[in-house]
Structure formats: C-alpha cells, structure tokens
Design a protein around this motif. Sequence first.
Motif, mmCIF file in Angstrom:
data_model
loop_
_atom_site.group_PDB
_atom_site.id
_atom_site.type_symbol
_atom_site.label_atom_id
_atom_site.label_comp_id
_atom_site.label_asym_id
_atom_site.label_seq_id
_atom_site.Cartn_x
_atom_site.Cartn_y
_atom_site.Cartn_z
ATOM 1 N N LYS A 3 0.846 -1.200 0.000
ATOM 2 C CA LYS A 3 0.000 0.000 0.000
ATOM 3 C C LYS A 3 0.877 1.244 0.000
ATOM 4 O O LYS A 3 1.859 1.308 0.720
ATOM 5 C CB LYS A 3 -0.895 0.005 1.232
ATOM 6 C CG LYS A 3 -1.898 1.135 1.262
ATOM 7 C CD LYS A 3 -2.718 1.074 2.517
ATOM 8 C CE LYS A 3 -3.560 -0.188 2.558
ATOM 9 N NZ LYS A 3 -4.454 -0.220 3.732
ATOM 10 N N GLU A 99 -8.648 3.701 -1.761
ATOM 11 C CA GLU A 99 -7.280 3.251 -1.453
ATOM 12 C C GLU A 99 -6.539 2.938 -2.756
ATOM 13 O O GLU A 99 -7.155 2.462 -3.718
ATOM 14 C CB GLU A 99 -7.302 2.007 -0.569
ATOM 15 C CG GLU A 99 -7.902 2.283 0.809
ATOM 16 C CD GLU A 99 -7.992 1.027 1.660
ATOM 17 O OE1 GLU A 99 -8.011 1.160 2.874
ATOM 18 O OE2 GLU A 99 -8.046 -0.087 1.082
ATOM 19 N N TYR A 101 -3.079 0.895 -4.284
ATOM 20 C CA TYR A 101 -2.023 -0.082 -4.021
ATOM 21 C C TYR A 101 -1.094 -0.187 -5.243
ATOM 22 O O TYR A 101 -1.531 0.056 -6.376
ATOM 23 C CB TYR A 101 -2.608 -1.470 -3.763
ATOM 24 C CG TYR A 101 -3.531 -1.542 -2.571
ATOM 25 C CD1 TYR A 101 -3.031 -1.858 -1.308
ATOM 26 C CD2 TYR A 101 -4.901 -1.326 -2.727
ATOM 27 C CE1 TYR A 101 -3.885 -1.941 -0.213
ATOM 28 C CE2 TYR A 101 -5.756 -1.408 -1.650
ATOM 29 C CZ TYR A 101 -5.250 -1.715 -0.391
ATOM 30 O OH TYR A 101 -6.092 -1.801 0.690
#
Length: 884
Positions: A3, A99, A101
């Motif tokens: 991440k 998010e 990654y």
Amino acid sequence: MEKLVNSWIRQTELFRSPSKLLLLLIFITQIAFPQDASLGQGKEYTLAGISVTGLQSYNEQTVKTFTGLTVGQRLTIPGEEIANVIKKLWKLDLFSDVEIYQTKIEGEKIWLELSIRERPTLTDVTVYGVKKRKIEDIINETDLKKGKKLTESLIANTRNYLVNKFRKQGYLNASATIVTKPDTSAVNARSMVINVKKGEKVKISAIHFEGNEKLSDKLLRSGKGLKKTKKKKFYRFWKKSKYIEADYEEDLKNIVDTYAERGYRDARILSDTFVKVDENNIELRLKLEEGDRYYFGNIDFVGNSVYSDRQLRQILGIQKGDPYNGVLLKERIADQSKPDAQDITNQYQNNGYLFSQINPVEVSAINDTIDFEIRIIEGKETFLDHIVVEGNDKTNDHVIYRSLRTTPGQKYSKDAIVRTIRELGQLGFFDAEQIAPDIQNPNPNTGTVDIKYNLVESGSSQIELQGGVGGGGFIGTLGLSFNNFSIQNIFDGKSYQPVPMGDGQTFSLRLQASRTFRVYSLNFSEPWLGGKKPVGFNLSFQRTQQFASNFRNGRIDVDKSRGFSITGISAGLSKRLQWPDDYFSISHGVSYQYYDFNNFNNGLFNFGNGSSNSLTYTLGIARSSQGPSRIFPISGSNFNLTAKFTPPYSLFSGKDFKAIRDEIEEVSLELLEIGPNDPAAPALGARLEALEEERFKLLEFFKIKFKGDWYSRITGKLVLRTNAEFGFLGNYNKDIGDVPFERFFVGGDGLGNFTLDGRDVIQLRGYENSSLTPFSTNPITGRLEQDGGTIYNKFSMELRYPFTLKPTASIYGLAFLEAGNSFNNFSEFNPFQLKRSAGMGLRIFMPAFGLLGIDFGYGFDQDNNPNSIGVSGWQTHFIIGQQF
C-alpha cells in the motif's frame, strides 16, 4: 502487494472503523521498517497500468477518468500526484472509501490498483408523522431526490433541518429518526424511512416582565408590544399562544419600538429567557432597562430648496416639545410599509426628485431634549426616459400603454407608478399580485430613469354558470364573457384563439332560465372609444319572457301559452373626469323597453293583455379607487350614484289620470268585496285591466340608486369591506302612482339578477330570496303576492382574509354582518326598521368560471311574508358567477 503512503490521506474517514485502525498500525510498521528504501525516498516511475476494484454501478473507465491518471504518465511515488488523486475522488462525494495499491514494479514501470467503495444510491423516501400533502415539500426542501448518494452528512443535515423546521412552528419537542435499508430492486441502493414526531405545540403559560416602571405589563403584552407572542388564555381563539421563535424575535424588536414611540429611546432588553414548566408549556421572562424619557427639541431642515421649511414641517408633523418618537420620525421621513405614504421622501419622489436623500441627524442631546437636522440632498430633477412593458402575450400593447400613468418625458412620480399598478390590476387581464415595476438605468447625472412593467397574463374569458332556487324553482344561468375582446379582428380567422382577443373590449352572451322565465342578453362595451381618450361605449340587447304559473299541492304548474315579454335595447357613453379627481367618471345612457302581455296577470300589474312602453335616460356618477386587485381589493373605495328618468308624459298627454285612478280604486274594492268566484268578477276584472293598461301605456317614473363600498386593511391581509346602499322609485304624477316595474326585491343570495320587469334584486343573506319585499293581495286572483318595494336601504360589514391569491385560483374566507329592508312607499320608510343577519362564507375565483362561493347566514328577524312564523334562522346561499 504494497500500500502506498499517500493512500492514508483521508482525514477523519480513517478512524470510523476498527479495521482501518489496524491498517494504520501496519502502515506505521512499514514506515519504521521499510522494505524498499527507494519507496520512502520517493522514486519516479512510469505508470504502466491501473486497475479498479470494488465497482458496483460505475464502469472502470469512468472511474479512471475521474482520477486523471493516464498510462505512460511519469509519477513520483510517494508523491503529490497520488495524494491529489485521492483528494479529487473524495471531493466527488461518490465513494465511502478510496485506497491505492502498487501491484507490480518492473524497473521504472509500476502497476497500480485503485480500490473503492461506492456510496449507496437513494431510491425511495417514506415519511411518517406529517400530512401527506406536506411530504413532497419536505423531500424537495431536503433535496432527497431519487439517485442522490447517501452520506452521513446528508442524513444528519436532513434530521437537523426537520427538527429546526418544526421547532420554528412551535413544536419545541420535535424529533426526527432516519433509517436506511437495502433496496434489492437496484444495485448498491438503499431506501430511507423518516419518522417525524412533532409532539404538541409548546404553549406560553405566562409572560413576566422585570424592570418596567414606565410602561405597564398590559401594554407590553398587547398588540403594540408582543403582537404575535401571547400567553395562554381560555378565551383567546383568534390568536394562539404557541411559541414561534421567529415571531418572538420580531416581538422583542416591537417592545423596543413601543418604548421608542413614547420617548424612551435608550430602552433595551437586558435578557430574555424561557423556563420550561412541563413538556407542553413554557414561561417567558424578560428583563428590561427603560432609561429616561426624551423630547424633540429644534428640528431644522438643511439643503432644501424645492420645498420651504414650513411645507416640510407640515408633512413631518412633529413639534418641538413632543415626546421623542424614533419610529414616527422614520415613518415621516420614509414609511417603508406604505408605498403611497404621506412622507417627505414620497413628497420629493412624487415631484420628480428620484435621487433625493433625506437623512435625520441628531445634532445635540442636552438633558432630555434632542435637536435634529433633517439633511436633504435634493439631487437633479428626474424624468422618465423609456417605458417598457413585458409579459403581455395576449393583450395588445396599446391597451396597456393607454392605462399607464407614466409616459416618456414625464417627471418621475412614485405616486404615478402606484396608480399605474392599481389601474393595470383593475383591467382584469393580468395577475394583480405579480404586477412588478422595475426601475432601470437610474442616471443621477442626466436625471433620467427607465421603467419596465413585468406582467403576467391571467384568464380574461369566462364561462358563467349559476344555479340556485328562487322564483318557484331552479334558476340556471349559462353565459360566455370575453373581457379582452377584439372586434376589429372578428373577420380574421387567424385571430380566433378561441375568439379574437387583445383590444380590451367586452363581449358577452347570457342565457338565464327557469321553468317560469327566460332571459337572453347580448352586451358589447368599448372602454376607449376612438382609442385616444377614456370614453367608454356600451351597447346591449335583452329579451325577457315570463310564463304564467300556479302553485298547487306543493308543485308549480307552468302555462307557456300565457305570459309576458320585455324586449329592450340600450346604449351608453361614459367618460373619466379630472374633477374633483381623476377617479371620478360620468355616464349617460338611453334605453327603450317594450312590455307585451298575453293573458297574463300577477301582483305587479292589473292588466293581462296589452302593451306598455318605457323610454329612459340614465345619468351616473361613479368614483372607483379600489385596488390593486378587483378580485380582492385591500384599499380604496367604489361608489356609484345613478338617476334614471322617463319623460313626464302626463304633463302634455291631456288624459284625466285622476278619473282613471278613482275608477281603478272603485273596481278594485268591488272585486275584493265580491271575490274572484262571483259571476260579475270576470267583467270587473276586464274593466280593471283596461284601466291599468291605459294608465301605464307610457311609463313615467324616476329611480335613484346609490351604492358605496369601502375597503380598509385592518392588519396584514385582513381586510374590512363596508357597504351602504339606497334605492328609491318615485313618480311625477300622484294620480298615476308608482309604476309596477323597476321595483326593488330584497333578501337572499342576490342570484336572481335577471332583468325581469327591470327589477333590482338586492342580496341580503340570512333570508330567503326576495322575502324582505312588501306583500299584498291581488284584487283579481285574491292571492298574496310580492309587489316589490319602491324604496330600500341596506348596510353591511364584511371581514375578508385571503388563503391564496394565485392566478390559477384566488380563495378567501369572510364573515359578515348585514341589515336592510324594503318598503311600499316613502311614507312607510323607516331607515332603522332593519332586518339583521350575520354569517360566514367562502369565495373561490377561477379565471375560467368567475366567482364561486357559499355563505351561511343567520337571519335574526322575521321576514316580510305575513304567513311566516318566527325568525328566519339559518339559510345557505350559493354564489356562482361573476359577482364581487
């Protein structure tokens, strides 16, 4: 998979779940023990690919477009580019989690994965605890539209809005619960259920004042202080005692103004609190500081040249030594509540000084005396440049411009603008509530200004439908009235929409009928004959047929082979006057009626065969200043005085009318003595008819009528209408006596406004139709019949309150007091012998159908029918048609 550091830039969203706190610990560990030193220092990569996970309703390419990232783009990781992408996605308010990654790195190439969680979509809203008709308003006010993304802030804002909304209405204990649940009919969708609990309105059980020595509690609690905030009393039903925050805040200012009006200019409210007594009651506590009382000292005018000090002092109306009244001073300088107020500002603006400025300045305050200077900047005299009218889709421009009191080159006058608004509203072609003058391009250097009148057309053509019981049966009316007609386009087929319109003329057709009579009428009027001056022209034709009828066993039998008819034609001219003022008008009319009898007799006249003629001249003087709307006037007055005359034929006819009258009395007495069944009765009846026909072959009479209406605004939208009426039918020759036509019939709903024998039907609610008219015995038939009165008077007071004044429908309620009566002759007339009534009603005006209404009236007295027993009591009246 690793991440990125930038994926944690999410502010408070991070701490909303335990799983994210765990991810935070992992993130800290990664920083403390980095696996790739180059990642922590920030390294530049080429974006080789990006994928999106977590999609439900959006496609992948759309979300990629939102990010602004493109394959081949150079990125520094960690760096600002990724942080900005996340911020951008959060601002869209479409996702509840974002998010990023890294999925693979090969040399300087990097592959990223964008993981999102879409916010659910709102599909349906159900609201409980409010009236059904209010639900749509709530959904619109809170913007809970289908397709809206559900957020916690949306739910919280909706809840707060509803609670505040009802608390402002007096429901201080109001609460709102909002829950959402999945909606399986759509992807990632939820429905919302709102449960509102308003509770009872919180009442004010007591109001306490502290510190008031100069003004009493009673005065401060009255309409001069707390106008809308009232404590609970068992007898107060017209003004509730509920606590409304907005009203209360306004009333606090009213209390300060109440002191200021009495000279206490330093008065103020130190504190105001309310104490909760129980769930449904509170007490208000106000702490006051009154200060000293002040008085006006010298008031000097500075800068005035157009008006002298003496003229301005007369308008100001404040003298040295008067108690200081700041509210009154402001009103006399510029009263914002009345557009036509008699104040100094209007005095200047009505005389062309639009740019004038009047400012009262306190120059000294010694002890209890305050000196003022009224500083005036008169500015340049202002003239109207361009006058524009917009919104008249049907009405032709010339119809509007001839009604304007403002013309190019004229001095600016606020009074002329107010008068224009009133007169445009009186035309009936536009919505009076939406007539809005727009002052444009004011130029103090050149002294010019433009005015644009924004108009909204309202329906001017009407279908008139009336229905009611009277004259022995049902009375129905069907009429078409085109109030904005254009006769010049009557042969232009393209102008029929559905008829030629736009020139302000009136054309109407009317049919009124019952089992016993029929009335046909046609009317045309032109308010501006020739188009240059306000000279009105009217032409009408009318025919009335009355059939013989008898009441038997509770039913009416009609014989259409017997009856009488009236055929009439009339023409008139009217003109607006300039003296005493230009609200006055004068009218002249000539009319001719032909009465034809065919084996018909009733109590109005004693000849059943033959004819009679009436040629009359009518002079009318009227003044109309009511407005601004003709449907619901709030100010002004309207009165009409008419005098109708026939030539005095008996002065030069050479007939001995005294001998005719004496013989009529002898025959009538003999008929009454022997009765209608005596064998000699037919011959005596025929002789009586011949004598009556000879007496009334040429009708001669004079008829005076007065009607006045005054409109006064009591408070807000509450309007008082007062009315006074008087009518008298007289004769020139006592040997001929009063004509059997043109009589006054008083009582009821006034629905029978047909021109049967020229009669006037006078509305007086609370009594049956025409029941306040004199009765007499017919010498030929022996029946009790109505003769009609030769004199009447009537007075009424009516409180009106509008519920809505929209163009589609104007609705108002009313409560009334009325009194009136009619009499056989002037010697019997007693203006104080009145039949009284009271009641309430409702009116609905729709442009296509005119005025619809219902009244419930209670008559306190017995009517004029000798066979009536007791008071009239409750009566229901329907008003259907064009009556104001």
